[in-house]
Design a protein around this motif. Structure first.
Motif: not given
Length: 248
Positions: A186-191, A198, A200-202
Motif C-alpha cells: 500500500y502507498d499510504e498517506n494521511y490527509r 487526519y 487514512a488514504h491507501c
C-alpha cells in the motif's frame, strides 16, 4: 443445519440480510452483527467496556441481534448469550468489498470467521467486489455451495475459507479456484481534513512476485477465489532452525 451469520458492515447490511433470507429456507439461521459499521477492526474484541445486544425484527424466521461491539464480539456474544446450541457453521458476510491477500489482517469479516475457528466451529468468510450493485449473485453462489464448503473444511475447524467474488455472473466469470493468499503493498498517506483530523488514504500496489496461484491474480482475472486460512501463526520451519540456538 444451524448457521450463525456475522459481518463487519453492520446488522442492517443487505449482504447479511439477503444471505440470511435465502439460507433460512432450509436452515435455522441466526444473525448477530454489529449495530454499525465496523470494517477494519480485525480480530479485536471488547475487554474493558460493556457489551450489550438487542433483538431486532428484520426478517421473518430469522432471529437478528445487534451488538454494540466488534465482529469478534458478535461471535462471542452469539455463542455465550444468544444461541441455545452451538452452530454447525459460521458464515461471515457477505461483505461489500473484497478481502484479498494481506487485507485479511485488518478485515473484521475474515477475523470473525477466524473467531469461529477459535471455538472449533467450521467457518467461512465471504466478500464481493465493492462496485457490485446487489448481493443476489453472491448469495446464490453461497446458498448453492455452502454444504460443499462445509464438507471440504477440515474436521478440526482450525482452517477457514476466505471467499472473494468479483464483478460478473456465471457467463463472464472464469470459474472458481482454490487460491493462496497473495501479498498486497500500500502507498499510504494521511490527509488533514480541517475540523476533523487526519484520515487514512491507501492506494494498492501489487507485489512484483505475484503468482497465478495467488488470490489477487485470480480475482483480477475474473475467478471466484477460495483461500484456506489457518488459525495458526507458528512459523514451524523457522522454529526448527531456532530451537537449538542459545541466548545469553
Amino acid at each position: 443445519m444451524n448457521i450463525l451469520l456475522v459481518n463487519d458492515d453492520g446488522v442492517y447490511s443487505q449482504g447479511i440480510l439477503k444471505l440470511a433470507e435465502k439460507l433460512s429456507a432450509n436452515n435455522t439461521v441466526t444473525v448477530v452483527a454489529p449495530q454499525g459499521q465496523m470494517s477494519g477492526t480485525g480480530h479485536s474484541f471488547t475487554l474493558y467496556e460493556y457489551v450489550n445486544f438487542v433483538e431486532l425484527h428484520l426478517l421473518d424466521k430469522v432471529k437478528c441481534c445487534a451488538v454494540n461491539g466488534t465482529p469478534a464480539d458478535c461471535v462471542k456474544v452469539a455463542l455465550n448469550l444468544i444461541m441455545p446450541k452451538t452452530p454447525d457453521l459460521i458464515i461471515s458476510g457477505i461483505n461489500k468489498g473484497f478481502n484479498l491477500g494481506t487485507d485479511i489482517f485488518y478485515s473484521g469479516t475474515v477475523n470473525s470467521a477466524l473467531e469461529g475457528a477459535v471455538h472449533n466451529i467450521k467457518s467461512i468468510a465471504v466478500s464481493q467486489e465493492y462496485t457490485l450493485e446487489n448481493f443476489d449473485f453472491s448469495s446464490d453462489f453461497i446458498v448453492k455451495n455452502y454444504l460443499r464448503f462445509y464438507d471440504l473444511l477440515p474436521d478440526d475447524a482450525q482452517t477457514i475459507f476466505n471467499i472473494n467474488i468479483p464483478v460478473g455472473n456465471n457467463k463472464d466469470l472464469a470459474g472458481v479456484k482454490f487460491a493462496k493468499l497473495g501479498v498486497k503493498r500500500y502507498d499510504e498517506n494521511y490527509r488533514l481534513e480541517e475540523g476533523f483530523g487526519y484520515r487514512a488514504h491507501c492506494r494498492v500496489i501489487l507485489d512484483e512476485d505475484i503468482s497465478q496461484e495467488d488470490d489477487i491474480w485470480l480475482y483480477d482475472n475474473k475467478y471466484i477465489t477460495v483461500s484456506p486460512v489457518k488459525n495458526d501463526w507458528n512459523n514451524y520451519e523457522y522454529f526448527e532452525k531456532l530451537k537449538g540456538e542459545t541466548i545469553l
